[in-house]
Design a protein around this motif. Sequence first.
Motif, PDB file in Angstrom:
ATOM      1  N   CYS A 182      48.328  38.255  45.366  1.00 55.62           N
ATOM      2  CA  CYS A 182      47.062  38.842  44.979  1.00 55.62           C
ATOM      3  C   CYS A 182      45.931  37.900  45.401  1.00 55.62           C
ATOM      4  O   CYS A 182      46.078  36.689  45.308  1.00 55.62           O
ATOM      5  CB  CYS A 182      47.079  39.067  43.474  1.00 55.62           C
ATOM      6  N   ASP A 183      44.768  38.476  45.832  1.00 47.59           N
ATOM      7  CA  ASP A 183      43.651  37.631  46.281  1.00 47.59           C
ATOM      8  C   ASP A 183      43.079  36.787  45.153  1.00 47.59           C
ATOM      9  O   ASP A 183      42.431  35.779  45.384  1.00 47.59           O
ATOM     10  CB  ASP A 183      42.508  38.524  46.819  1.00 47.59           C
ATOM     11  N   ARG A 184      43.268  37.207  43.943  1.00 46.94           N
ATOM     12  CA  ARG A 184      42.595  36.544  42.816  1.00 46.94           C
ATOM     13  C   ARG A 184      43.516  35.608  42.072  1.00 46.94           C
ATOM     14  O   ARG A 184      43.168  34.480  41.774  1.00 46.94           O
ATOM     15  CB  ARG A 184      42.054  37.631  41.888  1.00 46.94           C
ATOM     16  N   CYS A 185      44.726  36.081  41.727  1.00 45.07           N
ATOM     17  CA  CYS A 185      45.577  35.232  40.895  1.00 45.07           C
ATOM     18  C   CYS A 185      46.700  34.579  41.694  1.00 45.07           C
ATOM     19  O   CYS A 185      47.482  33.825  41.141  1.00 45.07           O
ATOM     20  CB  CYS A 185      46.149  36.034  39.729  1.00 45.07           C
TER      21      CYS A 185
ATOM     22  N   LEU B 194      50.370  45.368  45.228  1.00 40.73           N
ATOM     23  CA  LEU B 194      48.925  45.234  45.396  1.00 40.73           C
ATOM     24  C   LEU B 194      48.219  46.573  45.495  1.00 40.73           C
ATOM     25  O   LEU B 194      48.780  47.536  45.995  1.00 40.73           O
ATOM     26  CB  LEU B 194      48.629  44.447  46.682  1.00 40.73           C
TER      27      LEU B 194
ATOM     28  N   TYR C 141      44.013  43.350  45.244  1.00 41.96           N
ATOM     29  CA  TYR C 141      44.316  42.676  43.980  1.00 41.96           C
ATOM     30  C   TYR C 141      45.519  43.330  43.346  1.00 41.96           C
ATOM     31  O   TYR C 141      45.842  44.471  43.636  1.00 41.96           O
ATOM     32  CB  TYR C 141      43.135  42.819  43.005  1.00 41.96           C
ATOM     33  N   CYS C 142      46.171  42.612  42.433  1.00 43.97           N
ATOM     34  CA  CYS C 142      47.244  43.241  41.679  1.00 43.97           C
ATOM     35  C   CYS C 142      46.603  44.009  40.545  1.00 43.97           C
ATOM     36  O   CYS C 142      45.464  43.766  40.173  1.00 43.97           O
ATOM     37  CB  CYS C 142      48.217  42.190  41.132  1.00 43.97           C
TER      38      CYS C 142
ATOM     39  N   CYS D 261      44.798  42.132  37.641  1.00 47.35           N
ATOM     40  CA  CYS D 261      43.475  41.584  37.937  1.00 47.35           C
ATOM     41  C   CYS D 261      42.432  42.682  38.010  1.00 47.35           C
ATOM     42  O   CYS D 261      41.290  42.473  37.613  1.00 47.35           O
ATOM     43  CB  CYS D 261      43.498  40.827  39.265  1.00 47.35           C
TER      44      CYS D 261
END
Lengths: 395, 70
Positions: free
Chosen positions: A14-17, A23, A35-36, A39
């Motif tokens: 994921c891009d965030r976590c 995704l 993102y997942c 998130c």
Amino acid sequence: MCDQTFVAITFGPCDRCEKNFPLMSIYIQGEAATYCSFCVDTMACEGLTKGETLVTLKNESDSLKKKLEEERNKLHDIELHKVAEKVEVLGALPIKTRRVLKGHSNKVLCMDWCKDKRRLVSSSQDGKVIVWDAFTLNKEHGVTMPCTWVMACAYAPSGCAIACGGLDNKCCVFPLSLDKNENLAAKKKNVAMHTNYLSACSFTNSDMQILTSSGDGTCALWDVESSQLLQSFHGHTADVLSLHLAPSETGNTFVSGGCDKKCNVWDMRSGQNVQSFETHDSDVNCVRYYPSGDAFASASDDATCRLYDLRADREVAIYQKDSIIFGATSVDFSQSGRLLFAGYNDYTVNAWDVLKGTRVSILFGHENRISSLKVSPDGTAFCSASWDNTLRIWA
Amino acid sequence: MARDMSDKEILQMELAQLKMEVDTPRTATGANCQDTIDFVEGLAADDPLIKGVSEEKNPYKADKGGCTIT
């Protein structure tokens, strides 16, 4: 209808976590990100001001809608058909099928008249777009589009070009030449790009700009020469199915109708939604301005057509009957605005008296549902396109 | 694009739109209906689909009944 997009599930970081989860690709401030789902939920809550939740937003929205209704009702002093009681009743209409245009091998999805009042262009599920001469039944030009389901087509005001598009998410413009041997497909110019199917397109007062509406919920104004997006119109919360430009020469507004049951009136220069009407019970399939430019009609899957007055900012007439249970797919006004022709999924065209709200006559002839209906520019005839592979001219 | 917006964003968009619309200037229905009727009455006499067009002038009627050789 054909709006199923199948999302392929990608698995990865994921891009965030940074953790590995299935995704979702979403857009934040216009930029794509993956993102997942955890998130996405967390972020959705972060974007709200303190104390705002789905519920509070909905409540505020409902109370505003009630207030809007009250404001509109304050000025509702009399119904249109009551004011029209003194108007003479219309006699039987001398309208019947005068021409049947055969040539498409599959459902005809859309048609448009040329300003010279005799040519028209039609597009079909078989991917063909044909330009006809309505008086002689000649087919003047034919183009095969690479995609099937060409759902929108339009004639340029000068009569020198046509625009069409559909499931390919694009709108292309073809200049028409007098030379019959010329290969039209070679001159194709891609003007508009949407992220979902093109449902309707229309030239503005000149050949240089095109207005399109799409299944992605937006309408857009494009410059033909440069294929640049000039203005985009956001406000519908579902597919936009139809649009129509205001008839005046200086008019800068257009109306659109969509699957969110709303009809919105837009200012072309600012991109602002100036008025919106939500009284239909189901998808709005078609919208058309009244010849005077102060009102518009809409046709919907709830089997009714409604007339909305723009100055009074409300619905002023409903054209419905208990015996009509099939959705209306297209509407157009006669030249004076006295008659409203509506094509339905029960294969008929109904002619309504706009002022009195009554049905004047039913026109039979098509063998499958009517997909599109337009009155010719001089009002002498109207053409209906149908899923029975033909177009009919009634006069 | 509407498809990519979350429910909250859609509601916020609708809310902003409604706030704007409550203040739209409006006029009485009766007056507008009368205007519409006057407009139609003025034009209805010339509407070819209502009154019909004579055989000679109607470009669509001359379908059957002989050919002309030019």
